[in-house]
Design an enzyme around this catalytic site. Structure first.
Site, PDB file in Angstrom:
ATOM      1  CD  GLU A  39     -10.590  -1.030  -8.364  1.00 13.40           C
ATOM      2  OE1 GLU A  39     -11.744  -0.529  -8.167  1.00 13.40           O
ATOM      3  OE2 GLU A  39      -9.617  -1.203  -7.707  1.00 13.40           O
ATOM      4  NE  ARG A  45      -3.421   3.059  -0.867  1.00 16.79           N
ATOM      5  CZ  ARG A  45      -4.762   2.996  -0.389  1.00 16.79           C
ATOM      6  NH1 ARG A  45      -5.341   3.874   0.119  1.00 16.79           N
ATOM      7  NH2 ARG A  45      -5.468   1.945  -0.487  1.00 16.79           N
ATOM      8  CD  GLU A  49      -3.186  -0.778   0.317  1.00 12.70           C
ATOM      9  OE1 GLU A  49      -2.969   0.117  -0.867  1.00 12.70           O
ATOM     10  OE2 GLU A  49      -3.907  -1.657   0.256  1.00 12.70           O
ATOM     11  CB  THR A 106      -1.882  -1.005  -9.004  1.00 11.27           C
ATOM     12  OG1 THR A 106      -3.427  -1.530  -9.013  1.00 11.27           O
ATOM     13  CG2 THR A 106      -1.298  -0.850  -7.959  1.00 11.27           C
ATOM     14  CG  ASP A 147      -6.181  -7.041  -7.216  1.00 13.89           C
ATOM     15  OD1 ASP A 147      -5.100  -7.228  -6.979  1.00 13.89           O
ATOM     16  OD2 ASP A 147      -7.098  -6.045  -6.793  1.00 13.89           O
TER      17      ASP A 147
HETATM   18  C1  DMJ Z   1      -6.133   0.948  -4.857  1.00 10.05           C
HETATM   19  O1  DMJ Z   1      -5.436   1.295  -3.741  1.00 10.05           O
HETATM   20  C2  DMJ Z   1      -5.421   0.277  -5.818  1.00 10.05           C
HETATM   21  O2  DMJ Z   1      -5.947   0.359  -7.129  1.00 10.05           O
HETATM   22  C3  DMJ Z   1      -5.201  -1.191  -5.648  1.00 10.05           C
HETATM   23  O3  DMJ Z   1      -4.649  -1.963  -6.771  1.00 10.05           O
HETATM   24  C4  DMJ Z   1      -6.740  -1.834  -5.358  1.00 10.05           C
HETATM   25  N1  DMJ Z   1      -7.311  -1.234  -4.548  1.00 10.05           N
HETATM   26  C5  DMJ Z   1      -7.213   0.231  -4.328  1.00 10.05           C
HETATM   27  C6  DMJ Z   1      -8.444   0.698  -5.320  1.00 10.05           C
HETATM   28  O4  DMJ Z   1      -9.637   0.058  -5.245  1.00 10.05           O
END
Ligand code: DMJ
Length: 656
Positions: free
Chosen positions: A553, A288, A284, A642, A417
């Site tokens: 998403e 981020r 995370e 992501t 995912d």
């Molecule tokens: C985000 O932190 C990222 O997109 C991650 O890959 C999945 N979860 C959240 C958004 O839903």
């Protein structure tokens, strides 16, 4: 017999003589008289010694003062000289607007570090002096063309065919070696992107308005904290690192919110400190914080963000010190102690395989290979592990043995995912040379088709379900809606056209996951109906899954689908979703809140939390979706991590 008593302790006495009639009254005159009397009581020798010492000290003081004053004068003179010699950097961002633009914002001084700002987005040649960064465009283009031609001459092009996919590898295609190659150093060949559209269109302005509203709440009630709690007008902490602020930096840049960007930049400069005794989640915080800082650096050209990114990256490295080289989930950025979650020694597969874009880019920018090597070691180990099913991976991996655990469960949702997403995106990031990544990705897409892809009844919606020990479940997380976008991106980069067909079909489904809810917003998880029954809808929701966390998403994939097909219906669908966010999740006093029930428009039940990805991802993708300019963060120049943070593609085909 008793022992003799111990001798009485010796006591020292101080005798104090109190003068009769004259008591201490604390007055200045009393103190003066007392000092004078003491002075008179001293012998001549004592007085002379004291006078000598005082004179000596005064002389020393005078000499020191003279020399320091000289140095100050010399120092000032030098910097004035230097200032004259150094060409003045044009600011990246124009001088900020006045504070009246946003109530309560203090006036900000223009930052000298900025070079050029929105609407001129630019990738700079990083880690070099400012002179290096000012190479002119002609030279840049000539070098790029020259290098491309040289590479062309020296490379024999071959065709890789994998299960129907015919891919022409880029020059230099080869399997990754065990040691990371020296990362391509940043150079003037870094891709650049065209200017942003001169003025945002109506839908983009609506996104800007939404962002400002979200930001106003964060700024008022949660400034410098991780997340806004918009209903209670307070905040929550996760890592205590200003998560929302960092996640939102590049969105502000892209939306042209200069004043907000500058204020946030100032916070990063003055307040963001990583020397903290705090555990962060490796994945995370990488996607981020590290991703956010790297992206802010690329867009703004401001070294501050790269320095912070490097500091943070260094503090994450202890997570990789495990017996298997599969990193722990958590690491303390102050002490360097890393550990798995309390209840297990497993890490999540998606987490350990979705930090590579960021670590690789950090190595490229800093020239320090350790980040890339650590992250790619994970990719290599996961690549050769037993326990996959036609390219599909289990959800857990053990940090001691390095093996998959909880075998036999396969999903494209939570915990797996972004493994698939990063296979493709790393291949794109590296200039489409790392064949092993591509092969793993292509194999996985075939695995999805074979084991997880079904159609619902009665609407025949294509969806990706889950497999648990051979049993299919028609369950799909909203998280899976990243997949249409990733498939479309792959097709854009030369993968089979049927990937785009699948992308379109899944996009329709993700849209329906929103559309069929009373609020127009998708729940966290849906179940698809597999059997033809007149009274049943395609999309079913269980009470425990009815929440919406403002996730990105669906709109993320809408962005890719629109960008890569040009079909305006995707913009219209995104517009509907933005309006739903505004109707059901906007909190009047500032901010947006996740909600507990997407099926109750009268009482969607705000959960009092604005996730950082609402600003980092959801609103950014909506803004890009509504743009008709394909050169705004071109998909040939950038790859989004992501968390929607754009990072440059290292060697874009054609060098543009
Ligand atoms: C985000 O932190 C990222 O997109 C991650 O890959 C999945 N979860 C959240 C958004 O839903």
């Amino acid at each position: 017999m008793y022992p003799p008593p111990p001798p009485a302790p010796r006591r020292d006495f101080v005798s104090v003589t109190l003068s009769a009639g004259r008591t201490y009254d604390g007055s200045k005159s009393w103190r003066r008289r007392s000092c004078w009397r003491k002075w008179k009581q001293l012998s001549r020798l004592q007085r002379n010694v004291i006078l000598f010492l005082l004179t000596f000290l005064m002389l020393c003081g005078l000499l020191c003062y003279a020399s320091v004053a000289d140095q100050w004068r010399a120092g000032n003179g030098r910097s004035a000289e230097e200032r004259k010699r150094r060409p003045v950097d044009p600011p990246v961002l124009p001088a900020p607007r006045k504070a009246e633009d946003l109530p309560g914002v203090l006036p900000q001084k223009p930052q000298r570090h900025f070079r050029r700002g929105p609407p001129n987005l630019q990738i700079r040649a990083p880690s070099k002096g400012s002179e290096d960064r000012r190479q002119d465009d002609t030279k840049w283009r000539d070098e790029a063309v020259g290098d491309a031609r040289r590479e062309e001459r020296h490379t024999r092009r071959t065709v890789v065919s994998w299960r129907g996919a015919v891919i022409e590898p880029q020059p230099g295609t080869e399997l990754p070696t065990r040691k990371a190659e020296a990362p391509p150093r940043p150079s003037s060949q870094a891709p650049r992107i065209q200017n942003q559209a001169a003025s945002p269109n109506e839908r983009q302005r609506a996104v800007i308005d939404a962002f400002r509203h979200a930001w106003a709440g964060y700024r008022k009630f949660a400034w410098g904290h991780d997340e806004l709690k918009p209903v209670s007008r307070s905040f929550s902490e996760w890592f205590g690192l200003g998560l929302t602020l960092i996640d939102a930096l590049d969105t502000m840049w892209i939306l042209g919110l200069k004043k907000e960007f500058e204020e946030a930049r100032k916070w990063v400069s003055k307040k963001l400190r990583f020397q903290k005794d705090v555990d962060v989640n490796l994945f995370e915080s990488t996607i981020r914080i590290l991703g956010g800082l790297l992206s802010a650096y690329h867009l703004s050209g401001d070294d501050l963000f790269l320095k912070k990114a490097e500091d943070f990256g260094n503090r994450l490295m202890p997570a990789f010190r495990t017996p298997s080289k599969i990193p722990y989930s958590d690491v303390n950025i102050g002490t360097g102690a890393a550990h798995p979650p309390r209840w297990t020694s497993d890490s999540t597969v998606a987490e350990v395989t979705s930090i590579q874009l960021e670590f690789r880019e950090l190595s490229r920018l800093t020239g320090n290979k350790k980040f890339q090597e650590a992250a790619e070691e994970v990719t290599r180990r996961v690549h050769s592990l037993p326990g996959k099913k036609d390219g599909l991976v289990p959800m857990f991996i053990n940090t001691h043995s390095g093996l998959f655990t909880h075998m036999g469960v396969f999903t494209l949702g939570a915990r797996a995912d972004s493994y698939y997403e990063y296979l493709l995106k790393q291949w794109v990031q590296g200039g489409k040379k790392e064949t092993q990544l591509l092969e793993d990705y292509l194999e996985a897409i075939e695995g999805i088709r074979r084991h997880l892809l079904r159609r619902s009844e009665p609407g025949k919606l294509a969806f990706v379900g889950e497999l648990a020990h051979g049993r299919f479940s028609a369950k799909m997380d909203h998280l899976v809606c990243f997949l249409p976008g990733t498939l479309a991106l792959g097709a854009h980069h030369g993968l089979p056209a049927d990937h785009m067909e699948l992308a379109r079909a899944l996009m329709d489904t993700c849209y329906q996951m929103n559309r069929q809810m009373e609020t127009g917003l998708s729940p966290e998880i849906v179940h698809f109906n597999l059997y033809p029954q007149n009274d049943r809808k395609d999309v079913q929701v269980k009470p425990a899954d009815r929440h919406n966390l403002l996730r990105p998403e669906t709109v993320e994939s809408l962005f890719y689908l629109h960008r890569l097909t040009g079909d305006p219906k995707y913009q219209d669908w995104g517009w509907e979703i933005l309006q739903s966010f505004n109707t059901y999740t906007r909190v009047p006093s500032g901010g947006y809140s996740s909600i507990s029930n997407v099926q109750d428009p009268l009482n969607p039940q705000p959960r009092d939390k604005m996730e950082s990805f609402f600003l980092g991802e959801t609103l950014k993708y909506l803004y890009l979706l509504f743009s008709d300019d394909p050169s705004l963060l071109s998909l040939d120049a950038y790859v989004f991590n992501t968390e929607a943070h754009p990072l440059p593609i290292w060697a874009p085909p054609g060098g543009a």
